[in-house]
Design a protein around this motif. Structure first.
Motif, short mmCIF file in Angstrom:
data_model
loop_
_atom_site.label_atom_id
_atom_site.label_comp_id
_atom_site.label_asym_id
_atom_site.label_seq_id
_atom_site.Cartn_x
_atom_site.Cartn_y
_atom_site.Cartn_z
N ALA A 42 -40.66 -96.92 80.83
CA ALA A 42 -40.31 -95.51 80.64
C ALA A 42 -41.53 -94.61 80.81
N LEU A 43 -42.68 -95.04 80.30
CA LEU A 43 -43.89 -94.24 80.45
C LEU A 43 -44.27 -94.11 81.92
N ARG B 10 -47.70 -101.40 67.84
CA ARG B 10 -48.30 -101.68 69.16
C ARG B 10 -48.55 -100.40 69.94
N PHE B 11 -47.62 -99.45 69.89
CA PHE B 11 -47.72 -98.26 70.71
C PHE B 11 -48.22 -97.04 69.94
N ALA B 12 -48.68 -97.23 68.72
CA ALA B 12 -49.22 -96.12 67.94
C ALA B 12 -50.41 -95.50 68.67
N GLY B 13 -50.36 -94.20 68.86
CA GLY B 13 -51.47 -93.50 69.51
C GLY B 13 -51.45 -93.53 71.02
N VAL B 14 -50.49 -94.22 71.63
CA VAL B 14 -50.41 -94.25 73.09
C VAL B 14 -49.86 -92.90 73.58
N PRO B 15 -50.53 -92.22 74.48
CA PRO B 15 -50.04 -90.92 74.98
C PRO B 15 -48.63 -91.03 75.55
N GLY B 16 -47.79 -90.08 75.19
CA GLY B 16 -46.42 -90.04 75.70
C GLY B 16 -45.42 -90.75 74.82
N VAL B 17 -45.87 -91.45 73.78
CA VAL B 17 -44.97 -92.19 72.90
C VAL B 17 -44.76 -91.42 71.60
N PRO C 265 -53.31 -104.25 71.21
CA PRO C 265 -52.18 -103.31 71.25
C PRO C 265 -52.25 -102.39 72.46
N GLY C 266 -51.17 -101.63 72.63
CA GLY C 266 -51.09 -100.69 73.74
C GLY C 266 -50.10 -101.15 74.79
N ARG C 267 -50.10 -100.49 75.92
CA ARG C 267 -49.18 -100.80 77.00
C ARG C 267 -49.52 -102.14 77.63
#
Length: 241
Positions: free
Chosen positions: A30-31, A52-59, A200-202
């Motif tokens: 989706a990102l 996992r997606f905490a702080g990822v831009p766009g989430v 963590p992250g994408r």
């Protein structure tokens, strides 16, 4: 034609079958395709996807307790109030908890009607375990029956599809005859899984040059992400015919 909003629910009614992994891959997709995504973590005790997606831009993340069989109506109301309060995100990925059927399937008719009123196309991924019960439960899910698109997903981490009861179970024939789809979530080696879990992250960022993973692990993770995006994730994002 105006692009429909997407409401994706990763379902399955059993723990440990790969729901969080597929949800994470859908978020990644989706990102890349939409630039932003709302993530609903449905289990207050296991917030692995939101973490996992905490702080990822766009989430944009939300925690909504969807394991409430004693208060299923209140749980669904809370879910939709969060979406309306966020301005109806274009893509929403819901990571459902184990035994979510007692909440979501009980309210499936109202849930689907409300989602359609908000302009959402509803896709459900039914994550399959290798045993009989996982296959049988697919036939009992009212949410799957009413969704615009439903995809039964075999997690190849448990072995190839031939080892799954799903391939021989009567529920599979009924699923396919009624318009359901099927696909497979490719497997990673245990070593690669451990490396991914530690960072963590994408997932796609972990496959990129300069990530914290070793060169060879990045290659395997990249192949895994591409295969998953081209397989079950792409099917979930397609509009119903």
């Amino acid at each position: 034609m105006e692009r429909k909003r997407k409401l994706l629910l990763v379902h399955g009614d059993k723990g440990g079958v790969g729901k969080s992994t597929l949800a994470g891959l859908a978020i990644d997709y989706a990102l890349a395709s939409y630039g932003q995504v709302a993530v609903v973590e449905g289990d207050e005790k296991i917030d692995d996807v939101s973490t996992r997606f905490a702080g990822v831009p766009g989430v944009q993340g939300f925690m909504v307790d969807l394991a409430r069989p004693d208060a299923s109506e209140e749980a669904v109301i809370a879910l939709f109030e969060e979406l309306e309060g966020a301005g109806l995100p274009e893509v929403v990925v819901v990571n459902t908890p184990a035994s979510a059927s007692a909440t979501l399937d009980r309210q499936a008719a109202v849930l689907v009607e409300a989602a359609h009123d908000m302009g959402y196309h509803i896709a459900v991924a039914w994550m399959l375990g290798p045993d009989d019960s996982s296959a049988a439960l697919s036939a009992e899910s009212d949410l799957c029956k009413l969704a615009d698109r439903r995809v039964a997903v075999v997690n190849e981490r448990f072995g190839d599809g031939k080892r799954f009861s799903w391939t021989r179970h009567p529920a599979r024939a009924a699923w396919l005859e009624s318009g359901g789809l099927e696909s497979a979530l490719p497997a990673l080696t245990d070593r690669a899984i451990t490396a991914v879990q530690e960072h963590p992250g994408r997932y796609s960022d972990l496959a990129a040059p300069g990530s914290a993973l070793s060169t060879i692990t990045r290659k395997y993770v990249g192949e895994w992400v591409r295969a998953a995006h081209a397989g079950p994730v792409a099917l979930l994002f397609q509009d119903a015919e």
